[in-house]
Design a protein around this motif. Structure first.
Motif, PDB file in Angstrom:
ATOM      1  N   GLY A 212      43.961  42.073  46.929  1.00  0.00           N
ATOM      2  CA  GLY A 212      44.523  40.714  47.328  1.00  0.00           C
ATOM      3  C   GLY A 212      44.332  39.629  46.309  1.00  0.00           C
ATOM      4  N   LEU A 213      43.234  39.488  45.967  1.00  0.00           N
ATOM      5  CA  LEU A 213      42.711  38.258  45.090  1.00  0.00           C
ATOM      6  C   LEU A 213      43.402  38.551  43.763  1.00  0.00           C
ATOM      7  CD1 LEU A 213      38.909  37.714  45.811  1.00  0.00           C
ATOM      8  CD2 LEU A 213      40.894  36.345  46.433  1.00  0.00           C
ATOM      9  N   ARG A 214      43.325  39.685  43.231  1.00  0.00           N
ATOM     10  CA  ARG A 214      44.049  40.154  41.932  1.00  0.00           C
ATOM     11  C   ARG A 214      45.666  39.833  42.054  1.00  0.00           C
ATOM     12  NH1 ARG A 214      40.360  42.488  38.746  1.00  0.00           N
ATOM     13  NH2 ARG A 214      38.628  43.370  39.786  1.00  0.00           N
TER      14      ARG A 214
ATOM     15  N   THR B 209      44.804  36.599  36.282  1.00  0.00           N
ATOM     16  CA  THR B 209      44.487  35.986  35.058  1.00  0.00           C
ATOM     17  C   THR B 209      43.201  35.561  35.469  1.00  0.00           C
ATOM     18  OG1 THR B 209      46.332  35.275  33.993  1.00  0.00           O
ATOM     19  CG2 THR B 209      44.486  34.139  33.391  1.00  0.00           C
ATOM     20  N   GLU B 210      42.694  34.848  36.689  1.00  0.00           N
ATOM     21  CA  GLU B 210      41.389  34.334  37.177  1.00  0.00           C
ATOM     22  C   GLU B 210      40.587  35.693  37.329  1.00  0.00           C
ATOM     23  OE1 GLU B 210      44.514  31.474  37.183  1.00  0.00           O
ATOM     24  OE2 GLU B 210      44.345  33.516  37.991  1.00  0.00           O
ATOM     25  N   MET B 211      41.101  36.512  37.966  1.00  0.00           N
ATOM     26  CA  MET B 211      40.308  37.828  38.229  1.00  0.00           C
ATOM     27  C   MET B 211      40.086  38.694  37.024  1.00  0.00           C
ATOM     28  SD  MET B 211      39.267  38.302  41.250  1.00  0.00           S
ATOM     29  CE  MET B 211      39.006  39.619  41.702  1.00  0.00           C
ATOM     30  N   GLN B 212      40.810  38.450  35.908  1.00  0.00           N
ATOM     31  CA  GLN B 212      40.388  38.966  34.517  1.00  0.00           C
ATOM     32  C   GLN B 212      39.200  38.227  34.073  1.00  0.00           C
ATOM     33  OE1 GLN B 212      43.682  39.042  31.845  1.00  0.00           O
ATOM     34  NE2 GLN B 212      42.725  40.315  30.511  1.00  0.00           N
ATOM     35  N   ALA B 213      39.209  36.993  34.209  1.00  0.00           N
ATOM     36  CA  ALA B 213      38.157  36.198  33.632  1.00  0.00           C
ATOM     37  C   ALA B 213      36.880  36.325  34.365  1.00  0.00           C
ATOM     38  CB  ALA B 213      38.341  34.603  33.946  1.00  0.00           C
TER      39      ALA B 213
END
Length: 542
Positions: free
Chosen positions: A359-361, A366-370
């Motif tokens: 859900g966060l992804r 982009t934020e979860m990739q960071a």
């Protein structure tokens, strides 16, 4: 018994000798006119070194990060009046995040205390600034009182609930002489649990088919990780932690579940359905307990060293006042032989965790990739110190940790800016471990002057400076609540590359998220003080 025979010395020497006797090998300090005798005493001995800071808030931040990373007491010394006031916010952060920091400060001369006559640094009772933000405060009234006062404060935050402690010494006592005894080092004592309460806890857990262990900061402070893991495996329990306790059980352990502490959702539903929750060393703070929306559908056993925490936020079916490690060991001994809960229970919890992360992804790819890149580039033993900034918020929500004391975040008091001084203190405490500081452009400008301390003392940390030219969380909140972000959000920033150059710190600017991972990997592997300015605009997490 005193460690050394009675000796005649000044109050300043009594401070330094007492710290040395307590095993303190460094203090973080800024001198002032009232504390010159104390700094002179530091000069004329070899046991306690000085880390010279630039601002008192940063000093406490360094001592805070030092303690969080190592468990060793962080000590600060500063001067009267403004020096004390400048410490207050950071002392509050240490207290609310259960971090052991001792500050030793001067005040006006004995005859001026409380008289408000207008002496230098004199304004009412400066000790009253410290009372709300400290676990304990003490004003010395004679030279011979100083050593025991310091030892008693250390004992209070070592063997009680940790937090900030403050010792105030009138400046005339620093130069006065007296016969003093230097106390022996404070011994670590563990508060033992009541045996009948342990028997009740063991009985409740012996029949639990859906057990959960909620591990808080107390388990980290007491070094209870191994016992926690053994007990979890015997019970077949799902284990979740408060944000600052991450790593007390490795995130890759099959019993461990990461939950979003702000919005636990599916994982919170698992906790609700547990028949017994064993919560150890936690106060269920707002940003750990899903804004206090989490509900316990089964029975709750709450263990904490502070009796005031029992029943404060959630009523416990059984409260146990004890050191977290001592309580877990006692429960482990008392627990009768039983089969672990079935694997379906832990599988359900893992599925809930995976659903929450997915859900966060979907909301912030982009934020979860960071976050993934930050975690992948940092070795498991690296200390990652996050500020309240865009990337820091996402890390707080979901970044895994694999060893205790490897994730720092200003949780309770919630100020911005402490990550830089905390990272400096953490690296000084753990020189063999990589340390990464994640801080926003706004927060950096609170404590950026501390960068020179890292330069002067050759402290090789990697700084990830997230530059979005705004107070991102405030902008998001204002937009959600009022439909605009037209005031108090946008920042006019310096050129951070040139600022780093002025300090002699190598720096690079990363504009694309695709380049962040490689840049961070190179920076950490360089084992040098360096900065990455990340200009990718990351949204505020839900």
């Amino acid at each position: 018994m005193p460690q050394s025979p009675t000796t005649t010395m000044t109050g300043a020497c009594a401070v330094v000798d007492t710290l040395a006797a307590q095993g303190i090998d460094r203090v973080f300090g800024v001198p002032g006119g009232h504390t010159v005798p104390l700094f002179d005493a530091l000069l004329h001995q070899d046991d306690v070194s000085l880390v010279l800071g630039r601002h008192e808030q940063g000093l406490v931040g360094m001592a805070d990060g030092y303690n969080r990373a190592s468990g060793r007491l962080g000590v600060v010394t500063t001067t009267s009046g403004p020096g004390v006031a400048n410490m207050a916010a950071a002392m509050g952060s240490a207290t609310t995040d259960t971090v052991s920091v001792l500050a030793i400060s001067s005040t006006v001369a004995t005859g001026l205390v409380g008289r408000n006559r207008g002496g230098l640094h004199d304004l009412n009772e400066s000790i009253d600034i410290m009372r709300p933000v400290c676990r304990a405060v003490h004003r010395c009234r004679s030279v011979d009182e100083i050593p025991q006062a310091i030892a008693d404060l250390i004992d209070r935050i070592t063997n009680g609930r940790p937090g900030a402690a403050y010792c105030e010494i009138p400046n005339d006592l620093l130069v006065a002489e007296a016969d003093v005894d230097i106390p022996a080092p404070v011994a670590r004592k563990r508060t033992a649990p009541d045996s009948s309460a342990i028997d009740k806890a063991a009985a409740m857990l012996s029949s639990a088919q859906r057990p959960v262990i909620w591990a808080g900061t107390g388990t980290v402070i007491s070094g209870a990780g191994d016992t926690l893991v053994r007990l979890a495996e015997r019970l077949g329990a799902v284990v979740t932690t408060s944000a600052l306790a991450r790593g007390v059980i490795s995130a890759d352990h099959p019993n461990a579940v990461i939950r979003n502490p702000i919005k636990g959702e599916a994982v919170d539903a698992v906790i609700h359905d547990a028949d017994v929750v064993l919560a150890v060393g936690t106060m269920f703070r707002q940003e750990d307990a899903s804004q206090w929306s989490i509900e316990f559908g089964g029975r709750l056993i709450h263990v904490d060293i502070d009796p005031e925490e029992i029943d404060r936020s959630y009523p416990a079916d059984l409260g146990i006042v004890a050191d977290a490690g001592a309580a877990l060991e006692a429960i482990e001994r008392a627990l009768p032989a039983r089969d672990p809960a079935g694997p379906a229970w832990r599988a359900r919890a893992r599925e809930a965790q995976d659903d929450a992360l997915a859900g966060l992804r979907s909301v912030g790819p982009t934020e979860m990739q960071a976050v993934d890149m930050l975690r992948a580039a940092s070795p498991h033993d690296a200390v990652i110190v996050c500020d309240r900034c865009n990337l820091g918020y996402w890390a707080h929500r979901c970044m895994p940790a694999y060893e205790p004391r490897t994730f720092q975040y200003p949780l309770g008091y919630g100020g911005i800016g402490p990550a830089l001084p905390q990272a400096i203190g953490a690296k000084m405490a753990c020189p063999d471990r990589p340390v990464v500081c994640v801080i926003g452009d706004g927060g950096f400008q609170y404590t950026g002057s501390d960068l020179i301390v890292a330069v002067e003392h050759q402290v090789p940390i990697t700084i990830v400076l997230c530059n979005n030219h705004c107070f991102g969380a405030i902008k998001a909140g204002m937009t959600r609540g009022y439909g605009h972000a037209d005031i108090g959000c946008t920042l006019v920033n310096p050129n951070f590359q040139r600022l780093a150059e002025a300090y002699g710190v190598p720096a690079v600017r990363v504009h694309r998220i695709e380049d962040f991972g490689d840049a961070l990997d190179r920076a950490i592997r360089s084992a040098a003080l360096n900065m990455i300015e990340l200009t990718v605009d990351l949204i505020d997490p839900p």
